[in-house]
Enzyme design. Structure first.
Site, short mmCIF file in Angstrom:
data_model
loop_
_atom_site.label_atom_id
_atom_site.label_comp_id
_atom_site.label_asym_id
_atom_site.label_seq_id
_atom_site.Cartn_x
_atom_site.Cartn_y
_atom_site.Cartn_z
N ARG A 101 77.09 -136.25 22.50
CA ARG A 101 76.01 -136.54 21.56
C ARG A 101 74.69 -135.96 22.03
O ARG A 101 74.39 -135.91 23.21
CB ARG A 101 75.86 -138.05 21.41
CG ARG A 101 74.74 -138.45 20.45
CD ARG A 101 74.62 -139.93 20.30
NE ARG A 101 73.68 -140.47 21.27
CZ ARG A 101 73.26 -141.73 21.26
NH1 ARG A 101 73.73 -142.59 20.37
NH2 ARG A 101 72.40 -142.15 22.15
N CYS A 103 70.61 -136.69 20.86
CA CYS A 103 69.77 -137.58 20.06
C CYS A 103 68.32 -137.17 20.28
O CYS A 103 67.84 -137.17 21.42
CB CYS A 103 69.99 -139.04 20.46
SG CYS A 103 69.13 -140.22 19.38
#
Length: 123
Positions: A101, A103
């Site tokens: 991920r 972010c």
């Protein structure tokens, strides 16, 4: 390539698709927290908006024939990095397989929403 489309996620608000399948991968466009049935943003707070964005990603991934547990990578966009902890609390309920991920905080998101999530999954 095969275009992915479902009424269980909001329709694209621009010249793009909800997603595409190419080979054994599903590419899900960024999903903002719009409730598909009403077209309205889900609540004023990050918790309710993160929940809806996750539901929308899940709907597109499932429409492609995959499962949210097969997500390999997400990119998450937050309007305010102070929302990171609350966002993570919601996100981890959906992405329990812990995909890779990124972010990041951004200046603004469509419709003034607080978050957006895009994903890549395996079929």
């Amino acid at each position: 390539m095969k275009q992915v489309s479902t009424e269980k996620a909001p329709a694209a608000i621009g010249p793009y698709s909800q997603g595409f399948v190419s080979g054994n991968l599903v590419f899900c466009s960024g999903q903002i927290p719009v409730v598909p049935e009403s077209g309205e943003v889900a609540g004023p707070d990050i918790a309710s908006q993160a929940e809806q964005s996750c539901k929308n990603v899940k709907a597109v991934i499932e429409a492609a024939g995959s499962d949210i547990g097969r997500v390999l990578k997400t990119t998450c966009f937050l309007a305010d990095m102070n929302d990171f902890a609350v966002f993570n609390g919601v996100y981890e309920k959906y992405f329990s397989s812990k995909p890779a991920r990124s972010c990041v905080a951004v200046k603004a998101l469509p419709k003034g929403v607080l978050c957006e999530i895009e994903a890549i999954a395996e079929l």
